[in-house]
Design a protein around this motif. Structure first.
Motif, PDB file in Angstrom:
ATOM      1  N   ASP A   1      17.679  -2.737 -12.387  1.00 43.95           N
ATOM      2  CA  ASP A   1      16.269  -2.457 -12.204  1.00 43.95           C
ATOM      3  C   ASP A   1      15.861  -3.288 -10.380  1.00 43.95           C
ATOM      4  OD1 ASP A   1      13.145  -2.654 -11.214  1.00 43.95           O
ATOM      5  OD2 ASP A   1      13.666  -2.028 -12.962  1.00 43.95           O
ATOM      6  N   ASP A   2      15.529  -2.820  -9.825  1.00 47.04           N
ATOM      7  CA  ASP A   2      15.429  -3.465  -8.328  1.00 47.04           C
ATOM      8  C   ASP A   2      13.917  -4.515  -8.353  1.00 47.04           C
ATOM      9  OD1 ASP A   2      13.241  -1.335  -5.976  1.00 47.04           O
ATOM     10  OD2 ASP A   2      13.894  -1.666  -8.318  1.00 47.04           O
ATOM     11  N   GLU A   3      13.967  -4.454 -10.035  1.00 44.64           N
ATOM     12  CA  GLU A   3      12.886  -6.288  -8.911  1.00 44.64           C
ATOM     13  C   GLU A   3      13.109  -7.284 -10.158  1.00 44.64           C
ATOM     14  OE1 GLU A   3       8.806  -3.731 -10.210  1.00 44.64           O
ATOM     15  OE2 GLU A   3       8.945  -2.912  -8.589  1.00 44.64           O
ATOM     16  N   ILE A   4      12.807  -8.358 -10.313  1.00 46.52           N
ATOM     17  CA  ILE A   4      13.102  -9.173 -11.080  1.00 46.52           C
ATOM     18  C   ILE A   4      12.557  -9.254 -11.879  1.00 46.52           C
ATOM     19  CG2 ILE A   4      13.806 -11.784 -10.840  1.00 46.52           C
ATOM     20  CD1 ILE A   4      14.681 -11.536  -8.024  1.00 46.52           C
ATOM     21  N   LEU A   5      11.046  -9.208 -11.781  1.00 48.82           N
ATOM     22  CA  LEU A   5      10.302  -9.738 -13.032  1.00 48.82           C
ATOM     23  C   LEU A   5      10.073  -7.777 -13.708  1.00 48.82           C
ATOM     24  CD1 LEU A   5       6.742 -10.620 -10.637  1.00 48.82           C
ATOM     25  CD2 LEU A   5       8.306 -11.540 -12.545  1.00 48.82           C
TER      26      LEU A   5
ATOM     27  N   GLU B   1      23.075  -7.908 -15.064  1.00 50.12           N
ATOM     28  CA  GLU B   1      21.747  -7.536 -14.727  1.00 50.12           C
ATOM     29  C   GLU B   1      21.797  -6.701 -13.627  1.00 50.12           C
ATOM     30  OE1 GLU B   1      18.637 -10.266 -14.454  1.00 50.12           O
ATOM     31  OE2 GLU B   1      18.117 -10.283 -16.435  1.00 50.12           O
ATOM     32  N   CYS B   2      21.792  -5.750 -13.055  1.00 57.89           N
ATOM     33  CA  CYS B   2      21.646  -5.341 -11.613  1.00 57.89           C
ATOM     34  C   CYS B   2      20.454  -4.848 -10.858  1.00 57.89           C
ATOM     35  CB  CYS B   2      22.573  -4.248 -11.158  1.00 57.89           C
ATOM     36  SG  CYS B   2      24.399  -4.623 -12.099  1.00 57.89           S
ATOM     37  N   GLY B   3      20.893  -5.220  -9.725  1.00 57.20           N
ATOM     38  CA  GLY B   3      19.216  -4.698  -8.549  1.00 57.20           C
ATOM     39  C   GLY B   3      19.109  -3.168  -8.444  1.00 57.20           C
TER      40      GLY B   3
ATOM     41  N   GLU C   1      25.430  -1.328  -7.674  1.00 55.78           N
ATOM     42  CA  GLU C   1      25.766  -2.800  -8.255  1.00 55.78           C
ATOM     43  C   GLU C   1      26.340  -1.746  -9.540  1.00 55.78           C
ATOM     44  OE1 GLU C   1      22.909  -5.770  -7.457  1.00 55.78           O
ATOM     45  OE2 GLU C   1      23.889  -6.037  -6.087  1.00 55.78           O
ATOM     46  N   ALA C   2      24.873  -1.212 -10.404  1.00 55.24           N
ATOM     47  CA  ALA C   2      25.023  -1.124 -11.795  1.00 55.24           C
ATOM     48  C   ALA C   2      26.668  -0.172 -12.470  1.00 55.24           C
ATOM     49  CB  ALA C   2      23.948   0.083 -12.250  1.00 55.24           C
TER      50      ALA C   2
ATOM     51  N   PRO D   1      16.471   1.369  -4.447  1.00 57.06           N
ATOM     52  CA  PRO D   1      16.921   1.216  -3.333  1.00 57.06           C
ATOM     53  C   PRO D   1      18.284   2.318  -3.388  1.00 57.06           C
ATOM     54  CG  PRO D   1      15.852  -0.658  -3.377  1.00 57.06           C
ATOM     55  CD  PRO D   1      15.843   0.032  -4.535  1.00 57.06           C
ATOM     56  N   GLY D   2      18.349   3.463  -1.929  1.00 59.10           N
ATOM     57  CA  GLY D   2      19.806   3.973  -1.973  1.00 59.10           C
ATOM     58  C   GLY D   2      19.902   4.953  -3.219  1.00 59.10           C
TER      59      GLY D   2
END
Length: 247
Positions: free
Chosen positions: A12-16, A36-38, A42-43, A62-63
């Motif tokens: 998930d691109d959101e840390i929270l 974990e991946c943002g 990366e995933a 994103p992306g």
């Protein structure tokens, strides 16, 4: 022997959002977070390197979105189980087309998350042929897509279910809801003490049965409290007699 731990990757691109899943997983000691991946790029690398058993995957990133990530993954190895966690309810059907185990809406609700983990464990047990002596856990709620919304139905509120190919029609509260899951798979996650198969394509909540009417050539008709009449085929009559205490 205990079942092997399920190794999970959070994407998930959101840390929270990743933190929320971590907190929800705190109640599930058999799940080990391996990374974990943002973003999806990366995933993809992490999945190839870590070979997780389970991926919690966001859709809008994103992306590259979560669906493109899945479609672009290598097919020469077993794909991990996928649970989508997203703020967008309109993608639920597409998620199940991608063979997702479940589809969670943000913000994460612990009870709904725990329901998803029941599905994950059931699927994992089938993959690993794990044998558990513990009392099995059955679905208490399930989610169906209604337009752009997801409706949560308590299994105790289901009157009966009819198969329709890879879908089922779930009848509850006087309405019918189309749900993407084959009848056989859904029945395996329902309490057999409550749900009875009376026909190849029909399952009924035994608490809703008011009468059974014998018909010709060994078949019969089940009448529900709301007046619905359903065919009880000869193939399932013996199990119905036992479940209903019929002599």
């Amino acid at each position: 022997m205990n079942a092997p731990s399920i190794r999970a990757l959070l994407v998930d691109d959101e840390i929270l959002a990743r933190l929320a899943i971590r907190q929800a997983l705190a109640a599930h000691a058999d799940i080990t977070i391996v990374g974990e991946c943002g973003n999806a790029a990366e995933a993809k690398q992490a999945i190839d390197a870590l070979t997780p058993d389970l991926v919690f995957l966001d859709i809008k990133m994103p992306g590259m979105d979560g669906f493109r990530l899945l479609h672009g993954m290598r097919r020469d190895t077993a794909l991990p189980m996928v649970v989508f966690a997203t703020a967008y309810g309109q993608h639920a059907l597409q998620a199940f087309d991608a063979n997702a185990i479940d589809y969670l809406l943000k913000p994460i609700d612990q009870a709904r998350f725990d329901q998803a983990m029941v599905r994950v464990r059931q699927h994992w047990a089938g993959l690993t042929n794990a044998v558990s002596v513990a009392k099995p856990s059955y679905l208490q709620r399930l989610s169906v897509v209604c337009g752009e919304h997801v409706r949560v139905i308590a299994t105790a509120d289901i009157d009966w279910i009819r198969a329709d190919g890879n879908y089922v029609h779930i009848h509850a509260h006087g309405k019918a809801y189309l749900h993407r899951e084959a009848l056989t798979g859904l029945l395996a996650s329902l309490d057999p003490a409550r749900f009875l198969r009376i026909h190849r394509g029909i399952v009924v909540n035994v608490d809703r049965i008011a009468e059974v009417h014998p018909l010709f050539q060994g078949s019969a008709e089940v009448v529900l409290h709301d007046g619905t009449r359903l065919n009880l085929s000869r193939r399932f009559r013996a199990s119905a007699r036992h479940a209903l205490g019929m002599s």
